[in-house]
Scaffold this motif. Structure first.
Motif, short mmCIF file in Angstrom:
data_model
loop_
_atom_site.label_atom_id
_atom_site.label_comp_id
_atom_site.label_asym_id
_atom_site.label_seq_id
_atom_site.Cartn_x
_atom_site.Cartn_y
_atom_site.Cartn_z
N ASP A 40 7.61 -12.92 -0.30
CA ASP A 40 8.15 -11.46 -0.90
C ASP A 40 8.33 -10.38 0.09
O ASP A 40 9.12 -9.63 0.03
N GLY A 41 7.49 -10.71 1.38
CA GLY A 41 7.29 -9.46 2.21
C GLY A 41 6.94 -8.04 1.90
O GLY A 41 7.14 -7.01 2.40
N LEU A 42 5.76 -8.21 0.99
CA LEU A 42 5.38 -7.12 0.43
C LEU A 42 3.75 -7.24 0.99
O LEU A 42 3.09 -8.18 1.18
N VAL A 43 3.41 -5.97 0.78
CA VAL A 43 1.78 -5.65 1.68
C VAL A 43 0.80 -6.19 0.76
O VAL A 43 0.95 -5.78 -0.75
N VAL A 44 -0.20 -6.68 0.94
CA VAL A 44 -1.22 -7.38 0.15
C VAL A 44 -2.43 -6.43 0.74
O VAL A 44 -3.29 -6.07 -0.29
N ALA A 45 -2.78 -6.14 1.92
CA ALA A 45 -3.73 -5.34 2.33
C ALA A 45 -3.28 -4.82 3.90
O ALA A 45 -2.71 -5.75 4.57
N GLU A 46 -3.85 -3.56 3.94
CA GLU A 46 -3.35 -2.94 5.47
C GLU A 46 -4.43 -1.99 6.00
O GLU A 46 -5.27 -1.54 5.26
N GLN A 47 -4.38 -2.08 7.30
CA GLN A 47 -5.18 -1.14 8.07
C GLN A 47 -4.42 -0.59 9.18
O GLN A 47 -4.39 -1.16 10.22
N LEU A 48 -3.70 0.66 8.90
CA LEU A 48 -2.77 1.25 9.97
C LEU A 48 -3.12 2.54 10.59
O LEU A 48 -3.98 3.46 9.84
N MET A 49 -2.66 2.80 11.61
CA MET A 49 -2.77 4.02 12.25
C MET A 49 -1.64 4.75 11.76
O MET A 49 -0.95 4.35 11.06
N ASP A 50 -1.72 6.41 11.82
CA ASP A 50 -0.61 6.96 11.30
C ASP A 50 0.63 6.69 11.93
O ASP A 50 0.63 6.50 13.51
N GLY A 51 1.65 6.62 11.40
CA GLY A 51 3.07 6.64 11.91
C GLY A 51 3.33 5.15 11.99
O GLY A 51 4.57 4.78 12.58
N VAL A 52 2.59 4.13 11.53
CA VAL A 52 3.12 2.78 11.51
C VAL A 52 3.38 2.68 10.00
O VAL A 52 2.58 2.70 9.02
N ASP A 53 4.72 1.93 9.75
CA ASP A 53 5.53 1.97 8.69
C ASP A 53 4.94 0.58 8.09
O ASP A 53 5.65 -0.57 8.29
#
Lengths: 115, 153
Positions: free
Chosen positions: A27-40
């Motif tokens: 699906d290309g959908l996010v399941v979980a994320e830990q991202l710095m600001d500015g990362v889409d």
């Protein structure tokens, strides 16, 4: 801490990693994320999922197995993708000076633990 | 791909190229078709537009009953093809996009480039002249003219 969070925590500890996420490959959908600001994360999940899917189909067409790890290198960094069980992909967005070798090791180990 | 207004063409063309969508329909919230790609019969477009607008209105009312703001998108996952129905604001009012896509792409990709198209439409509409006022008594004539423009006959 959930298994997904633990995996992301491990990957984002590697120097130069700007963020990591787990996405559904199909699906290309996010399941979980830990991202710095500015990362889409949404864009990274959609594009990396699509890339891995296309690479797998290409490899299959050539009679080869699906890739175990993908590095897409760009001018200001790389996108690293490790396919995981359950049709998931582990994605890391890394800076140009990141320790890609260590990130790769951590990702492959973490990906195998995602059940 | 055919659009009633020229400024819609470039954003829609980019979306089609990037998303690999099979069918796309852009319409107003009342079901008036603005652009279409992939449909071969005007009857299919009219039916899809009416159903899309109806679903949009139903989900908006559901959201209101649940005390939340309106839903942004509705995705139906199918075995061979899937469908995205999403409402969005434009300087010309609220529009609805109906996108049918297959396994050659993904819902993430379709949503990503759909949002990009919405932004491009908003900026393209601002540069263009304001929309003409549509009167109910002209509806049938406008519908006929729209379908002729969308299907080139």
């Amino acid at each position: 801490m959930t298994a997904a969070q633990a995996v992301l925590d491990r990957v984002t500890r590697v120097p130069g990693v700007r963020g990591a996420l787990i996405a559904s490959a199909e699906d290309g959908l996010v399941v979980a994320e830990q991202l710095m600001d500015g990362v889409d994360g949404r864009a990274a999940a959609a594009l990396a999922g699509s890339l891995v899917g296309r690479l797998a189909r290409t490899a299959d067409g050539a009679g080869r197995r699906a890739p175990a790890f993908v590095q897409l290198r760009a001018e200001r960094g790389s996108i690293l993708v490790a396919p995981c069980p359950k049709d998931l992909v582990l994605i890391a967005v890394v800076a140009a000076d990141a320790n890609v070798g260590l990130a790769r090791l951590e990702m492959l180990d973490a990906a195998s633990r995602l059940h | 791909m055919r659009a009633l207004e020229p400024w819609v063409e470039a954003p829609l063309q980019t979306f089609l190229a990037e998303s690999s969508a099979r069918l796309t329909l852009l319409m107003t919230s009342s079901g008036q078709v603005v652009a279409q790609h992939g449909f071969s019969r005007s009857l299919d477009v009219m039916t899809a537009a009416a159903l899309g607008a109806g679903i949009g209105a139903s989900t908006e009312e559901l959201a209101r009953l649940m005390g939340s703001s309106r839903f942004e998108a509705l995705v139906h996952h199918g075995a061979r093809q899937s469908c995205l129905l999403a409402g969005f604001g434009t300087p010309r009012g609220r529009w609805i996009g109906l996108v049918v896509f297959g396994p050659e792409t993904s819902v993430g990709i379709v949503q990503l480039f759909f949002d990009q198209m919405v932004q491009q439409l908003a900026s393209a509409a601002r540069r263009d002249e304001p929309a003409a006022v549509r009167l109910p008594e002209n509806f049938e004539h406008e519908l006929d003219a729209s379908l002729k423009a969308l299907f080139g006959r």
